[in-house]
Write an enzyme that holds these catalytic residues in place. Sequence first.
Site, PDB file in Angstrom:
ATOM      1  N   GLY A  23      15.756  37.813  20.058  1.00 52.63           N
ATOM      2  CA  GLY A  23      15.808  37.031  18.824  1.00 52.63           C
ATOM      3  C   GLY A  23      15.486  37.941  17.642  1.00 52.63           C
ATOM      4  O   GLY A  23      15.519  39.179  17.756  1.00 52.63           O
ATOM      5  N   GLU A 122      11.771  22.948   0.923  1.00 59.78           N
ATOM      6  CA  GLU A 122      11.369  22.255   2.164  1.00 59.78           C
ATOM      7  C   GLU A 122       9.941  21.772   1.960  1.00 59.78           C
ATOM      8  O   GLU A 122       9.294  22.121   0.965  1.00 59.78           O
ATOM      9  CB  GLU A 122      11.468  23.195   3.364  1.00 59.78           C
ATOM     10  N   HIS A 239       8.818  18.904  15.094  1.00 54.99           N
ATOM     11  CA  HIS A 239       9.680  18.760  13.921  1.00 54.99           C
ATOM     12  C   HIS A 239       9.904  17.274  13.693  1.00 54.99           C
ATOM     13  O   HIS A 239      10.199  16.538  14.636  1.00 54.99           O
ATOM     14  CB  HIS A 239      11.011  19.481  14.141  1.00 54.99           C
ATOM     15  N   ARG A 285       4.874  19.361   7.440  1.00 59.43           N
ATOM     16  CA  ARG A 285       5.612  18.909   8.621  1.00 59.43           C
ATOM     17  C   ARG A 285       4.756  18.069   9.566  1.00 59.43           C
ATOM     18  O   ARG A 285       5.219  17.085  10.129  1.00 59.43           O
ATOM     19  CB  ARG A 285       6.117  20.160   9.345  1.00 59.43           C
ATOM     20  N   HIS A 346       9.013  21.693  18.500  1.00 61.93           N
ATOM     21  CA  HIS A 346       9.868  22.625  17.753  1.00 61.93           C
ATOM     22  C   HIS A 346       9.365  24.054  17.776  1.00 61.93           C
ATOM     23  O   HIS A 346      10.133  24.991  17.909  1.00 61.93           O
ATOM     24  CB  HIS A 346       9.954  22.103  16.318  1.00 61.93           C
ATOM     25  N   ARG A 381       2.644  25.467  10.854  1.00 59.36           N
ATOM     26  CA  ARG A 381       3.474  26.478  10.181  1.00 59.36           C
ATOM     27  C   ARG A 381       4.197  25.890   8.978  1.00 59.36           C
ATOM     28  O   ARG A 381       4.783  24.804   9.055  1.00 59.36           O
ATOM     29  CB  ARG A 381       4.510  27.036  11.165  1.00 59.36           C
ATOM     30  N   LEU A 387      11.339  32.861  10.596  1.00 57.31           N
ATOM     31  CA  LEU A 387      12.283  33.991  10.609  1.00 57.31           C
ATOM     32  C   LEU A 387      11.648  35.180   9.885  1.00 57.31           C
ATOM     33  O   LEU A 387      11.768  36.335  10.311  1.00 57.31           O
ATOM     34  CB  LEU A 387      13.612  33.595   9.956  1.00 57.31           C
TER      35      LEU A 387
HETATM   36  C1  SIN Z   1      14.590  23.319   9.706  1.00 53.37           C
HETATM   37  O1  SIN Z   1      15.671  23.721   9.290  1.00 53.37           O
HETATM   38  O2  SIN Z   1      14.141  22.203   9.455  1.00 53.37           O
HETATM   39  C2  SIN Z   1      13.783  24.216  10.589  1.00 53.37           C
HETATM   40  C3  SIN Z   1      13.287  25.373   9.830  1.00 53.37           C
HETATM   41  C4  SIN Z   1      11.980  25.829  10.409  1.00 53.37           C
HETATM   42  O3  SIN Z   1      11.599  25.448  11.508  1.00 53.37           O
HETATM   43  O4  SIN Z   1      11.275  26.564   9.713  1.00 53.37           O
END
Ligand code: SIN
Length: 541
Positions: A23, A122, A239, A285, A346, A381, A387
């Site tokens: 990854g 987000e 998630h 989240r 997630h 997180r 990423l």
């Molecule tokens: C998402 O696109 O909701 C996932 C992105 C993430 O897990 O940071």
Amino acid sequence: MPMRSSLTSFASCDTDFLVIGGGIAGLRAALELARHGQVLVVTKGDPAESNTFYAQGGIAVALNDDDHVDLHFTDTVKAGHQLCYEPAAKILVEEGLARVQELIEWGARFDTIDGQLAFTNEGAHSRRRILRAGGDATGGEMVRVLLGQVRREPTIQWLGSHFSVDLLIRSGQCRGALVLDERSRAFLLITARAVVLATGGAGQVYARTTNPSGATGDGMAMALRAGAILQDMEFVQFHPTALYLPSSPPFLISETLRGEGGILRNRSGERFMSRYDPDGELASRDVVARAIWSEMLRTKSPHVYLDVTHLGATFVKKRFPSIYATCLRFDIDITEEWIPVAPSAHYMMGGVKTGLDGETTVPGLFAAGEVACTGVHGANRLASNSLLEGLVFGVRAARAAAAFVPQEGQASLSLPLLECDPRRSHMFSDREKVRRSLRRLMWTKVGLVRSEEALQRACAQLAQWEQTSPTFPVTRDEMELSNLIQVGRCIAEAALWRRNSIGAHFRKDFPSTDDPSWNHHSRSVRTMASSPNRSSSVQAG
Ligand code: SIN
């Protein structure tokens, strides 16, 4: 299954550096290591099947004009509920700038508006700082660019369809791994100066997960068997919005839909999030996932809805092409209908405990990405930080691995699995059934809302499965199941140990969220019982 008594019966090869996992963290580590010697990257199954490939939302980086790394740092630490290791969070946001710019130089095609990078939002971000590619296919673009770079490096070799069974230990140092060729079923012993573990997460331990089938916690289980410490295993991110349809897997419905104005509604059509948090759909989240869970219970419904119909069909199709197409395959036109969604496992905030350079507690073993726990995410997180973490800590782990000088001693190589008690060499009669039961057990007893009684039951069942799992599994399926059991057990034991609620870990019997006496981390370690590689125990760290 016959026990193998020595390592000499395996074919072997040698390399300077072994990277396990393909990854974002593994690929970035391999590129860095290529400057220092021969690198062998080993992946199970198809090399493109990493969690990274499926990442939709994006990569968070403070590159927008109104943004600053200090703001990104503050948001990260706040989302992590003060359990973040702040030096790691600082490194993430600061070094992330150079790592993303480097990707752009290598040809990453992030989405733009009028020639400028397009930033989206987000949950729990105070600025629009999420870069994306192909609308909602950011992970695929990351893999394309990094694989392109890897292919140009003559010192990097790639071994796909090879499952890593166990880490090799000599004089307390990690010196390689035993891998299984999934096609020929032959074992191969790979020795190396240092190993970088980048095997990703363990979402498959849960019945509902956004993760691909390969996310079985192999790296965490191998590291535990090799004597490494796992940290913060109770912190599993659920998630909030995965597609909920009886006929579909829980496909991820990216948080960026909410970032662009998507609305959560319960089965009566009521927009409910403001009852739970002033930030509504863009609360962190963990808060949104639990709010959805409560609404599902309150309204006796197995899901809620995400409504993006007001955003306009042209915008939705262009901005979220993969999500639009996937939902349409299941007969949901998201430009006209609300999307049924429910939380799904997630991301693992916990993992193999590392320092700031990816160093684990086993010399010669380095870890980066989701398999690792640098402490950067704390108890929850911040969206789209993963990423970035893979890039930043992939490089740091690689540099530290390149600088590592193993102590050459007379001791021979050993494999933790070979130390196990042969009296326990049973096989499961029905592996598939145990795997399904395990995933259901974790979902119902170690899920979003936890309690002492449920966790104790889960721990007892997991311990029993661990006693009856094969001591030296010989197929990928058997090994994955053993790893899932070990990792599941670490999660359940850590969740039982933590008697407060914080971030992604919620105990309904200890709902208090502001108990400072719990401001420390769990550490799962292998216990030296009669079968040394089997059990784990949790301590305060
Ligand atoms: C998402 O696109 O909701 C996932 C992105 C993430 O897990 O940071």
